[in-house]
Design an enzyme around this catalytic site. Structure first.
Site, mmCIF file in Angstrom:
data_model
loop_
_atom_site.group_PDB
_atom_site.id
_atom_site.type_symbol
_atom_site.label_atom_id
_atom_site.label_comp_id
_atom_site.label_asym_id
_atom_site.label_seq_id
_atom_site.Cartn_x
_atom_site.Cartn_y
_atom_site.Cartn_z
ATOM 1 N N ASP A 14 -64.920 1.979 -3.125
ATOM 2 C CA ASP A 14 -66.152 2.735 -3.417
ATOM 3 C C ASP A 14 -66.012 3.795 -4.517
ATOM 4 O O ASP A 14 -66.488 4.935 -4.356
ATOM 5 C CB ASP A 14 -66.662 3.403 -2.137
ATOM 6 C CG ASP A 14 -67.028 2.395 -1.064
ATOM 7 O OD1 ASP A 14 -66.903 1.184 -1.298
ATOM 8 O OD2 ASP A 14 -67.426 2.832 0.040
ATOM 9 N N ASP A 57 -70.238 0.335 -1.782
ATOM 10 C CA ASP A 57 -71.372 0.509 -0.893
ATOM 11 C C ASP A 57 -72.584 -0.076 -1.617
ATOM 12 O O ASP A 57 -72.793 0.204 -2.809
ATOM 13 C CB ASP A 57 -71.603 1.999 -0.616
ATOM 14 C CG ASP A 57 -71.110 2.433 0.753
ATOM 15 O OD1 ASP A 57 -70.481 1.624 1.451
ATOM 16 O OD2 ASP A 57 -71.342 3.598 1.112
ATOM 17 N N HIS A 59 -76.260 -0.428 -0.435
ATOM 18 C CA HIS A 59 -77.227 -0.245 0.638
ATOM 19 C C HIS A 59 -78.651 -0.603 0.226
ATOM 20 O O HIS A 59 -79.076 -0.286 -0.892
ATOM 21 C CB HIS A 59 -77.234 1.217 1.085
ATOM 22 C CG HIS A 59 -75.951 1.696 1.669
ATOM 23 N ND1 HIS A 59 -75.222 0.970 2.584
ATOM 24 C CD2 HIS A 59 -75.252 2.855 1.483
ATOM 25 C CE1 HIS A 59 -74.147 1.650 2.938
ATOM 26 N NE2 HIS A 59 -74.136 2.793 2.274
ATOM 27 N N HIS A 63 -81.618 1.811 4.691
ATOM 28 C CA HIS A 63 -80.360 1.783 5.445
ATOM 29 C C HIS A 63 -80.324 2.854 6.526
ATOM 30 O O HIS A 63 -80.797 3.983 6.333
ATOM 31 C CB HIS A 63 -79.165 1.962 4.496
ATOM 32 C CG HIS A 63 -77.874 1.552 5.122
ATOM 33 N ND1 HIS A 63 -76.938 2.453 5.566
ATOM 34 C CD2 HIS A 63 -77.382 0.323 5.424
ATOM 35 C CE1 HIS A 63 -75.911 1.797 6.095
ATOM 36 N NE2 HIS A 63 -76.151 0.515 6.013
ATOM 37 N N SER A 65 -78.003 4.680 7.642
ATOM 38 C CA SER A 65 -77.157 5.857 7.433
ATOM 39 C C SER A 65 -77.854 6.959 6.662
ATOM 40 O O SER A 65 -77.327 8.068 6.551
ATOM 41 C CB SER A 65 -75.878 5.468 6.692
ATOM 42 O OG SER A 65 -76.149 5.169 5.333
ATOM 43 N N HIS A 105 -77.750 7.175 -0.885
ATOM 44 C CA HIS A 105 -76.666 6.944 -1.837
ATOM 45 C C HIS A 105 -76.419 5.446 -2.002
ATOM 46 O O HIS A 105 -76.673 4.661 -1.099
ATOM 47 C CB HIS A 105 -75.369 7.632 -1.377
ATOM 48 C CG HIS A 105 -74.827 7.077 -0.092
ATOM 49 N ND1 HIS A 105 -75.307 7.444 1.143
ATOM 50 C CD2 HIS A 105 -73.852 6.153 0.149
ATOM 51 C CE1 HIS A 105 -74.656 6.796 2.087
ATOM 52 N NE2 HIS A 105 -73.776 5.988 1.524
ATOM 53 N N LYS A 130 -70.547 -3.932 0.487
ATOM 54 C CA LYS A 130 -70.592 -3.677 1.926
ATOM 55 C C LYS A 130 -71.756 -2.757 2.267
ATOM 56 O O LYS A 130 -72.328 -2.118 1.382
ATOM 57 C CB LYS A 130 -69.265 -3.075 2.412
ATOM 58 C CG LYS A 130 -68.917 -1.719 1.816
ATOM 59 C CD LYS A 130 -67.524 -1.294 2.228
ATOM 60 C CE LYS A 130 -67.140 0.069 1.694
ATOM 61 N NZ LYS A 130 -67.921 1.183 2.288
ATOM 62 N N GLU A 137 -74.139 0.856 10.047
ATOM 63 C CA GLU A 137 -73.247 1.508 9.094
ATOM 64 C C GLU A 137 -72.030 0.616 8.909
ATOM 65 O O GLU A 137 -71.647 -0.135 9.812
ATOM 66 C CB GLU A 137 -72.836 2.896 9.619
ATOM 67 C CG GLU A 137 -71.936 3.683 8.709
ATOM 68 C CD GLU A 137 -72.529 3.942 7.339
ATOM 69 O OE1 GLU A 137 -72.379 3.052 6.464
ATOM 70 O OE2 GLU A 137 -73.133 4.998 7.137
ATOM 71 N N ALA A 174 -64.184 7.428 0.545
ATOM 72 C CA ALA A 174 -63.561 8.723 0.741
ATOM 73 C C ALA A 174 -62.479 8.594 1.801
ATOM 74 O O ALA A 174 -62.559 7.759 2.692
ATOM 75 C CB ALA A 174 -64.597 9.769 1.182
ATOM 76 N N CYS A 178 -64.579 5.783 4.427
ATOM 77 C CA CYS A 178 -64.430 4.366 4.084
ATOM 78 C C CYS A 178 -62.977 3.965 3.841
ATOM 79 O O CYS A 178 -62.569 2.856 4.216
ATOM 80 C CB CYS A 178 -65.296 4.035 2.874
ATOM 81 S SG CYS A 178 -67.071 4.183 3.249
#
Length: 241
Positions: A14, A57, A59, A63, A65, A105, A130, A137, A174, A178
């Site tokens: 990511d 990521d 999304h 999403h 999250s 994000h 992903k 999530e 991070a 992740c």
């Protein structure tokens, strides 16, 4: 001669605009600063690193999250970083977990979802997207946390096995989300899993020491750039050359 007991893969997690300063909506402190180390790993020859995977990521706007997709008190949405939501398995209502909520994000096909330009994107052999299912999530590049049944599986474990990978090196963003989840799932799948400490950064730096201990309790080794585990990669490249 290559050692069949050591066939490593690199997972670059990511490294996207929304996770990096100065403009990322979920910017991780010093997130961009790790790019030179990651690029030096990506530059290793395929004889040393036969599999180099970058994850993103990716999304949808709805999403689960995103705090803005949840109703808080009154007419306000829930708050990113502070509030949580309950995620229920859409195929099994008896299974659920609680997730921290985030700012919007890495929405699919937006500038924030792009890999940062400093990253040498000519080097990865595969890109894995992903977090594409709005219902769950997915910190890990392998799969979501639900198991009865699994909702979203990227196919990463099967890809690693198809290349006869034995060791997985995890870097990127991070460290406490992740990267952590990806490394723990790599260990759970039976690979020797390493997180290179200098090549990752945490959302919550103050909590990293405790997080590192938890990661290592799951069978992952958090290693240093100058340590033998990373040196082995570069020594292998030197031998091949």
């Amino acid at each position: 001669m290559a050692d069949p007991a050591f066939r490593p893969a690199l997972l670059v997690v990511d490294m996207q605009e929304d996770f990096c300063p100065p403009n990322g909506s979920l910017a991780v402190h010093e997130g961009r600063s790790i790019t030179p180390l990651i690029n030096s790993l990506l530059a290793l020859p395929s004889s040393t690193l036969p599999l180099k995977i970058a994850t993103k990521d990716w999304h949808p706007p709805d999403h689960i999250s995103f705090a803005s997709n949840h109703q808080g008190t009154g007419t306000e949405s829930k708050r990113p970083f502070v509030d949580t939501a309950n995620v229920v398995n859409p195929y099994n209502p008896s299974e659920s977990y609680t997730t921290r909520l985030w700012p919007v994000h890495c929405v699919q096909s937006t500038p924030g979802a792009a890999l940062i330009p400093e990253l040498d994107t000519s080097q990865p052999t595969h890109i894995i997207e992903k977090g594409t299912d709005p219902r769950v999530e997915m910190y890990s590049a392998f799969y979501d946390p639900l198991t009865k049944p699994r909702v979203s599986d990227s196919g990463l474990a099967a890809l690693l096995r198809s290349y006869a990978i034995t060791h997985v090196y995890v870097v990127g963003l991070a460290a406490d989300y992740c990267v952590r989840s990806t490394a723990e799932d790599a260990a759970r799948e039976g690979f020797a899993a390493y997180v290179i400490e200098e090549a990752t950064r945490a959302v919550d730096p103050a909590g990293w020491e405790g997080c590192r201990r938890e990661i290592e309790s799951k069978g992952v080794r958090v290693v240093r750039w100058e340590g033998s585990e990373v040196r082995r990669l570069f020594e292998g490249a030197h031998v091949e050359s």
